[in-house]
Write a protein that holds these residues in place. Structure first.
Motif, PDB file in Angstrom:
ATOM      1  N   ASN E  16       0.814  -1.213   0.000  1.00  0.00           N
ATOM      2  CA  ASN E  16       0.000   0.000   0.000  1.00  0.00           C
ATOM      3  C   ASN E  16       0.849   1.266   0.000  1.00  0.00           C
ATOM      4  O   ASN E  16       0.547   2.227  -0.711  1.00  0.00           O
ATOM      5  CB  ASN E  16      -0.969  -0.011   1.190  1.00  0.00           C
ATOM      6  CG  ASN E  16      -2.209  -0.834   0.894  1.00  0.00           C
ATOM      7  OD1 ASN E  16      -2.581  -0.983  -0.268  1.00  0.00           O
ATOM      8  ND2 ASN E  16      -2.827  -1.383   1.919  1.00  0.00           N
ATOM      9  N   ASP E  17       1.920   1.263   0.784  1.00  0.00           N
ATOM     10  CA  ASP E  17       2.780   2.447   0.826  1.00  0.00           C
ATOM     11  C   ASP E  17       3.442   2.679  -0.531  1.00  0.00           C
ATOM     12  O   ASP E  17       3.482   3.787  -1.049  1.00  0.00           O
ATOM     13  CB  ASP E  17       3.860   2.284   1.907  1.00  0.00           C
ATOM     14  CG  ASP E  17       3.249   2.362   3.311  1.00  0.00           C
ATOM     15  OD1 ASP E  17       2.083   2.804   3.414  1.00  0.00           O
ATOM     16  OD2 ASP E  17       3.917   1.975   4.277  1.00  0.00           O
ATOM     17  N   LEU E  18       3.943   1.583  -1.113  1.00  0.00           N
ATOM     18  CA  LEU E  18       4.588   1.690  -2.422  1.00  0.00           C
ATOM     19  C   LEU E  18       3.624   2.219  -3.483  1.00  0.00           C
ATOM     20  O   LEU E  18       3.991   3.060  -4.308  1.00  0.00           O
ATOM     21  CB  LEU E  18       5.057   0.311  -2.874  1.00  0.00           C
ATOM     22  CG  LEU E  18       6.553   0.071  -2.914  1.00  0.00           C
ATOM     23  CD1 LEU E  18       6.821  -1.345  -3.366  1.00  0.00           C
ATOM     24  CD2 LEU E  18       7.271   1.077  -3.798  1.00  0.00           C
TER      25      LEU E  18
ATOM     26  N   ASP I  51     -13.412  -4.204   0.670  1.00  0.00           N
ATOM     27  CA  ASP I  51     -13.071  -5.193   1.686  1.00  0.00           C
ATOM     28  C   ASP I  51     -11.986  -6.139   1.183  1.00  0.00           C
ATOM     29  O   ASP I  51     -11.129  -6.579   1.941  1.00  0.00           O
ATOM     30  CB  ASP I  51     -14.326  -6.009   2.053  1.00  0.00           C
ATOM     31  CG  ASP I  51     -15.460  -5.128   2.542  1.00  0.00           C
ATOM     32  OD1 ASP I  51     -15.183  -4.101   3.194  1.00  0.00           O
ATOM     33  OD2 ASP I  51     -16.634  -5.442   2.262  1.00  0.00           O
ATOM     34  N   LEU I  52     -12.043  -6.451  -0.099  1.00  0.00           N
ATOM     35  CA  LEU I  52     -11.027  -7.330  -0.692  1.00  0.00           C
ATOM     36  C   LEU I  52      -9.662  -6.649  -0.636  1.00  0.00           C
ATOM     37  O   LEU I  52      -8.659  -7.251  -0.233  1.00  0.00           O
ATOM     38  CB  LEU I  52     -11.397  -7.654  -2.143  1.00  0.00           C
ATOM     39  CG  LEU I  52     -10.474  -8.618  -2.885  1.00  0.00           C
ATOM     40  CD1 LEU I  52     -10.447  -9.963  -2.194  1.00  0.00           C
ATOM     41  CD2 LEU I  52     -10.914  -8.779  -4.331  1.00  0.00           C
ATOM     42  N   ALA I  53      -9.606  -5.390  -1.042  1.00  0.00           N
ATOM     43  CA  ALA I  53      -8.352  -4.632  -1.010  1.00  0.00           C
ATOM     44  C   ALA I  53      -7.806  -4.564   0.407  1.00  0.00           C
ATOM     45  O   ALA I  53      -6.629  -4.819   0.663  1.00  0.00           O
ATOM     46  CB  ALA I  53      -8.572  -3.223  -1.563  1.00  0.00           C
ATOM     47  N   GLU I  54      -8.695  -4.265   1.344  1.00  0.00           N
ATOM     48  CA  GLU I  54      -8.269  -4.123   2.740  1.00  0.00           C
ATOM     49  C   GLU I  54      -7.752  -5.457   3.269  1.00  0.00           C
ATOM     50  O   GLU I  54      -6.776  -5.517   4.020  1.00  0.00           O
ATOM     51  CB  GLU I  54      -9.459  -3.604   3.567  1.00  0.00           C
ATOM     52  CG  GLU I  54      -9.126  -3.237   4.993  1.00  0.00           C
ATOM     53  CD  GLU I  54      -9.266  -4.452   5.892  1.00  0.00           C
ATOM     54  OE1 GLU I  54      -8.495  -4.526   6.866  1.00  0.00           O
ATOM     55  OE2 GLU I  54     -10.105  -5.332   5.596  1.00  0.00           O
ATOM     56  N   LEU I  55      -8.382  -6.554   2.864  1.00  0.00           N
ATOM     57  CA  LEU I  55      -7.994  -7.880   3.352  1.00  0.00           C
ATOM     58  C   LEU I  55      -6.677  -8.337   2.718  1.00  0.00           C
ATOM     59  O   LEU I  55      -5.734  -8.710   3.412  1.00  0.00           O
ATOM     60  CB  LEU I  55      -9.110  -8.891   3.049  1.00  0.00           C
ATOM     61  CG  LEU I  55      -8.834 -10.363   3.384  1.00  0.00           C
ATOM     62  CD1 LEU I  55      -8.402 -10.531   4.823  1.00  0.00           C
ATOM     63  CD2 LEU I  55     -10.088 -11.210   3.112  1.00  0.00           C
ATOM     64  N   VAL I  56      -6.580  -8.269   1.366  1.00  0.00           N
ATOM     65  CA  VAL I  56      -5.422  -8.842   0.676  1.00  0.00           C
ATOM     66  C   VAL I  56      -4.180  -7.959   0.821  1.00  0.00           C
ATOM     67  O   VAL I  56      -3.096  -8.444   1.131  1.00  0.00           O
ATOM     68  CB  VAL I  56      -5.734  -9.083  -0.818  1.00  0.00           C
ATOM     69  CG1 VAL I  56      -4.479  -9.507  -1.568  1.00  0.00           C
ATOM     70  CG2 VAL I  56      -6.811 -10.142  -0.955  1.00  0.00           C
ATOM     71  N   GLY I  58      -3.910  -5.462   2.932  1.00  0.00           N
ATOM     72  CA  GLY I  58      -3.790  -4.957   4.291  1.00  0.00           C
ATOM     73  C   GLY I  58      -3.483  -6.076   5.274  1.00  0.00           C
ATOM     74  O   GLY I  58      -2.330  -6.386   5.543  1.00  0.00           O
ATOM     75  N   ARG I  59      -4.525  -6.725   5.794  1.00  0.00           N
ATOM     76  CA  ARG I  59      -4.313  -7.703   6.864  1.00  0.00           C
ATOM     77  C   ARG I  59      -3.501  -8.918   6.426  1.00  0.00           C
ATOM     78  O   ARG I  59      -2.586  -9.345   7.134  1.00  0.00           O
ATOM     79  CB  ARG I  59      -5.672  -8.131   7.435  1.00  0.00           C
ATOM     80  CG  ARG I  59      -6.286  -7.016   8.306  1.00  0.00           C
ATOM     81  CD  ARG I  59      -7.684  -7.396   8.764  1.00  0.00           C
ATOM     82  NE  ARG I  59      -8.611  -7.429   7.641  1.00  0.00           N
ATOM     83  CZ  ARG I  59      -9.633  -8.285   7.516  1.00  0.00           C
ATOM     84  NH1 ARG I  59      -9.854  -9.183   8.454  1.00  0.00           N
ATOM     85  NH2 ARG I  59     -10.421  -8.238   6.466  1.00  0.00           N
TER      86      ARG I  59
END
Lengths: 91, 91, 91, 91, 91, 91, 91, 91, 91, 91
Positions: E16-18, I51-56, I58-59
């Motif tokens: 995400n940062d990149l 939610d997909l972006a946040e999951l893959v 992110g978490r």
């Protein structure tokens, strides 16, 4: 006689030293630095399979700088003017 | 002397015939059927680069059943007990 | 004259410096940073195979940041309006 | 000046003819048959990007026997003794 | 206008940062995190090839966490309802 | 808005025609012929996922000469000077 | 009876020790050092899938020097002179 | 005793028939249909290398529907509770 | 509902722990350890692309030991006895 | 219960029809068309391994247009809030 062709990708800084160390191993009949997708090619000719195992997974495996190998074990040698058409390498 | 190792994937039904046809070509010193991710390996030793070009892109290219080749051209041969450490293949 | 095309993947942070270091090596006639699946391409033109071996496995192998190379050794040059159709690179 | 290096795997039977057909195309400055995981390498030098598009996706795409190509477009040329360190290829 | 599509595999922890650092670079018009065999895709639109070289091998090469890139340089743009059929990107 | 980047390897003889046919499809916002290991890149921007499915597995799948595709579906767009840091593409 | 063939690339220096450590695991019926693009092959025969999971992701995963594995789980065994033509491995 | 593991990708429609045809060949001790990136695995145990050559490049090469094979020739067998630590397969 | 299949190669020593950590993430409906060229497969079902972006990215990206992932985003679900033939996943 | 994830590359023109044909097979619980380096993903849940063999090498192998498959057989299912930490899929 067992014949094998070992294709190697190696640490570029060790290429010349490695080539010589390989060539000096008993059982390695020739070693070439080559162009293409590998760096070194060693031709191995030993008496018995036991010698091949001892050479490839023993002495060669201890050398520094070999990063990837693919060992092609010959199961048949074909040569020119061969009246019998084919003969086994006696692997 | 120019040395090259030619790795080949071939039509499985032609493997034995091809091996013999390759072995019969002038300039091919040895041809092996091998285990691993290639089917055949030909060792080429010719006098001059012109001979290599004529052999690989000329006569070998006309044989039936060779599907993929990778030609590794040696630019240096290393051999055992070599006092000068290395000598060129005279490619 | 021996011609070779060396395709290189390199450490991204060293790409510009490496390109210049390669271009400064005797025997490297041109060096390009390129798009595609390689980062740098060096064109090598040397007198003899010995020079190619010394350049590729000697001086180039000592440079920092080259991660993977594929050396394509030319065995024949083809040029336009060539009455004889083909001539060897005199490799 | 736009420079590109085109790596090609080709139908083995057409390798010599193709090399000559490529060399005869305007914009191809050199064409080599090579050892390694490609068969032919063409060096392209044209005036403008339009010429590159017209050559690669137009005239070259019509030749018989090219099976796979990878076009490496240079975005910077590095040359020896270059006081300004780098100059663009003017792509 | 020069257009390039840069496909990147990156250190997952920096994804995400990149993505944001890339998007903030002048010359990067869009940056997407994507599913498939790459992690990030950056669309680059710059005035001249010099700018592309400076962006890809200069500023982008200094970012942390980019592990592998493949730069696809456009040599022709095709657009809908295009009376002239094709026009060059003016690369 | 759903965004996808479609990377394509295509039949070389159809490259220019295909590029135009793709560009003419509703939902394809841009189509580029590119250097590198793909031949064409299409940028897709459609309203809903249903439109993406209908475009990629429906209309695009019927075009002649596309040999291999890799569809990179964006799940997040990053843009410059973006106060909220990131926003979803609303896929 | 559940049968699986595990193909492994390993740290070359640990090849002989690893082979023996694998062979000593309950559930591994045979372990071979091999030529080709893998280094070791282990044949696994266990009673239940639970045992396979425990062996492959439990005990084998703790051994030092295994760099890459590919586990081929058999879903059918075919044997000679088999009147019923095929029988399930009872996986 | 010579041992080899042959990994095969096959024509999907012939998978069950091929498995049985392979299992029926003298020298093939077991044949499995497997999940993973291969379709069939044959275990070969023959007396002499001549038998391996005759089986792999002779009888197996004549079967319909084998698309790609990788033959892993064992050069050492490791077994449990082996007092001598290792013994050669007597290849 | 957005569906994605995430294929993962992981650090072998973390395989069981990782599988459980993944299974415990909200949005991951199932997680399997598998044979073949991947180690783990996670099925993701979330409400929105955000939610997909946040999951893959992110978490999941913060978990230890995931070495390579390939995220296959579904753009259409097909199910049995489906009178309308196909319906979108409502991605 | 035996679970398997089948990744497929298919003939692009048959993608929608194939997806439906797969979804209609008993044992296939879900079938998705996906972005990424595969075209279709089928989730298989059957009672016994015999059923998996019969489905994958029998009925699925007869469908038109499947070009390449990789079958990932689950040997363990991990689920959220699982008091026993892990349970076998009962493969």
């Amino acid at each position: 006689m067992v014949t094998a062709i070992v294709l190697m990708s190696v640490n570029r800084r060790r290429i010349n030293d490695l080539a010589q160390e390989l060539a000096d191993l008993e059982g390695v009949s020739e070693c070439y630095s080559v162009g293409g997708s590998y760096d070194l090619v060693a031709l191995i000719r030993v008496r018995r399979t036991e010698d091949l195992a001892e050479l490839v997974t023993g002495r060669m495996a201890q050398l520094d700088g070999i990063e990837r190998t693919e060992t092609l074990i010959a199961f048949q040698a074909h040569s020119r003017h061969d009246l019998e058409n084919m003969f086994s390498v006696g692997l």
